[in-house]
Enzyme design. Structure first.
Site, mmCIF file in Angstrom:
data_model
loop_
_atom_site.group_PDB
_atom_site.id
_atom_site.type_symbol
_atom_site.label_atom_id
_atom_site.label_comp_id
_atom_site.label_asym_id
_atom_site.label_seq_id
_atom_site.Cartn_x
_atom_site.Cartn_y
_atom_site.Cartn_z
ATOM 1 N N ASP A 86 -0.502 -7.606 18.328
ATOM 2 C CA ASP A 86 0.815 -7.804 18.936
ATOM 3 C C ASP A 86 1.338 -9.154 18.444
ATOM 4 O OD1 ASP A 86 3.013 -8.438 20.603
ATOM 5 O OD2 ASP A 86 2.276 -6.992 22.086
ATOM 6 N N ASN A 96 8.559 4.117 11.414
ATOM 7 C CA ASN A 96 9.528 4.443 12.474
ATOM 8 C C ASN A 96 10.942 4.259 11.951
ATOM 9 O OD1 ASN A 96 10.494 1.644 13.184
ATOM 10 N ND2 ASN A 96 8.297 1.402 13.492
ATOM 11 N N LYS A 145 -5.205 10.244 -2.374
ATOM 12 C CA LYS A 145 -4.355 11.103 -1.553
ATOM 13 C C LYS A 145 -5.195 12.186 -0.862
ATOM 14 C CE LYS A 145 -0.423 14.195 -1.811
ATOM 15 N NZ LYS A 145 0.346 15.081 -2.662
#
Ligand code: C5P
Length: 413
Positions: A308, A211, A289
């Protein structure tokens, strides 16, 4: 990035002692911490390190001679002290300590010290017998009574082969004394853990789920905690940022690694989870890959849920930190979602920010946040991530202080 010595000028006096080599590392730390360094090298000091080493690391001229026309016209000894916010004598030999105690001023270093009203930190370095000698002890008493701060000395093997007090403190310890001079340290003696940055969850050896988290806010918090005196472990996902000075950094890639690193860092009194942990990871990372073949349907990637980390750290139990802070990046219903998260993850504070495109938070230097606890919520004005980091650390210190006071009242009842 937040730098604990931003806008600070340090005058470093390097006197004669084998520990002078450690002062090279001290210069590097001060520079990394955002400070400016000018050096005075005594005659004795120049037997151990060269002016060139000091000049190269400090990126400033080095001053050696009281009666040098060049030095005095370029930067006289009076100006050297006036332009400094702090003078650090490291190593401080028995000789320079004696001269300082008696107000002698026969060379550039001692003349500058005598002509100065600036705060001084001295890091003594000498043979244990010299340190224990009544003459040195009496000089040290004189200096400390005069308000000079001592960094060390430490105990251990000295270069002369004897063991005892007199070993110069390590550069990191002297650096911490410098930081303590410039910053209030309400968190002294406490341990803190910060997570920051994104996680990368491998799909195969070249691809990952990641991200856009830059890690800036978490790194700024780690530095602010260090400035406030805490012993900080920063557990960072992959970022382009340099390790903050004074902080122990553990670099990880995946959420699983981040969780393990957090657990290894326990016990701590303060935990701040600023990392943007990926909610999911590929069920298995392929070892080779994944090849793209002509006319093949795109491969499906089966995902599993990541642990978490925040919820695990904040779970009630003997190892739960006294304060656990979570972050919430929301695109809508910021307060409502943050309150729900606070309860669900059992944390003490949630720092919530809106990441609508208009707010431009990712990778930016500024942030606008709400601080939410079980009882209240505050909206903080848009500010630099470093300002937010320092403000947050002040609030944490305040909360810990309130806990302490409450415990004292309870004990008295
Ligand atoms: O649930 P959400 O991802 O919005 O929660 C954000 C907060 O939880 C942040 O403090 C983040 O660091 C933490 N978190 C975590 N581990 C996860 C997901 C989030 O520590 N797997």
């Amino acid at each position: 990035m937040i730098q604990p010595l931003e806008n600070k000028n340090i005058l470093l006096i390097v006197s004669g002692g084998i520990a002078a080599y450690k002062s090279l590392e001290l210069i590097r730390l001060i520079k990394k911490g955002g400070g400016q360094v000018r050096c005075i090298l005594t005659q004795g000091g120049s037997q151990f390190v060269t002016p060139l080493s000091l000049a190269t690391l400090s990126e400033n001229p080095v001053y050696t001679d009281l009666f040098s026309l060049k030095d005095e016209t370029e930067m006289g000894h009076i100006r050297l002290s006036r332009e400094a916010d702090l003078i650090v004598v490291a190593p401080a030999s028995a000789d320079i300590i004696a001269k300082m105690a008696h107000g002698m001023a026969g060379d550039l270093a001692t003349a500058t010290l005598l002509a100065s009203d600036k705060p001084i930190i001295a890091a003594p370095a000498m043979n244990p017998q010299m340190w224990e000698h009544e003459a040195t002890q009496s000089n040290i008493r004189t200096l400390t009574e005069r308000g000079i701060t001592l960094a060390g000395p430490g105990c251990g093997d000295t270069a002369c082969g004897e063991t005892g007090m007199g070993r110069m403190s390590e550069p990191e310890e002297i650096f911490s004394t410098i930081i303590a001079h410039f910053h209030e340290q309400p968190l002294k003696g406490l341990k803190a853990l910060v997570t920051a940055g994104p996680t990368f969850e491998p799909i195969d050896p070249v691809r990952f789920i990641g991200n856009r988290s830059s890690g800036k806010q978490g790194y700024a918090i780690a530095t602010a905690l260090y400035e406030a005196g805490a012993e900080v472990t920063l557990i960072s996902g992959p970022t382009a940022l340099q390790n903050p000075v004074g902080v122990r950094v553990v670099r990880v890639e995946t959420a699983e690694e981040m969780l393990n690193a957090c657990i290894s860092a326990l016990p701590v009194q303060i935990a701040l989870c600023a990392a943007a942990v990926s909610d999911w990871a590929p069920q298995e990372a392929k070892t080779a890959k994944i090849k793209k073949r002509r006319n093949q349907t795109p491969p499906a990637i089966a995902l599993k849920e990541n642990p978490d980390i925040l919820a695990r750290l904040a779970k009630d139990g003997p190892n739960r930190p006294d304060i656990v802070v979570g972050f919430a990046a929301e695109t809508e219903n910021v307060l409502e979602n943050a309150r729900e998260k606070l309860a669900r993850k059992n944390c003490d504070f949630i720092v919530a920010n809106e990441i609508s495109p208009a707010e431009k938070v990712f990778g930016a230097d500024e942030n606008r946040v709400h601080l939410i606890s079980a009882h209240e919520s505050e909206e903080w004005p848009r500010a630099g991530k470093k300002i937010i980091a320092r403000k947050l650390v002040r609030r944490i210190a305040q909360m810990l202080n309130d806990f302490d006071n409450a415990a004292k009242v309870e004990a008295a009842e």
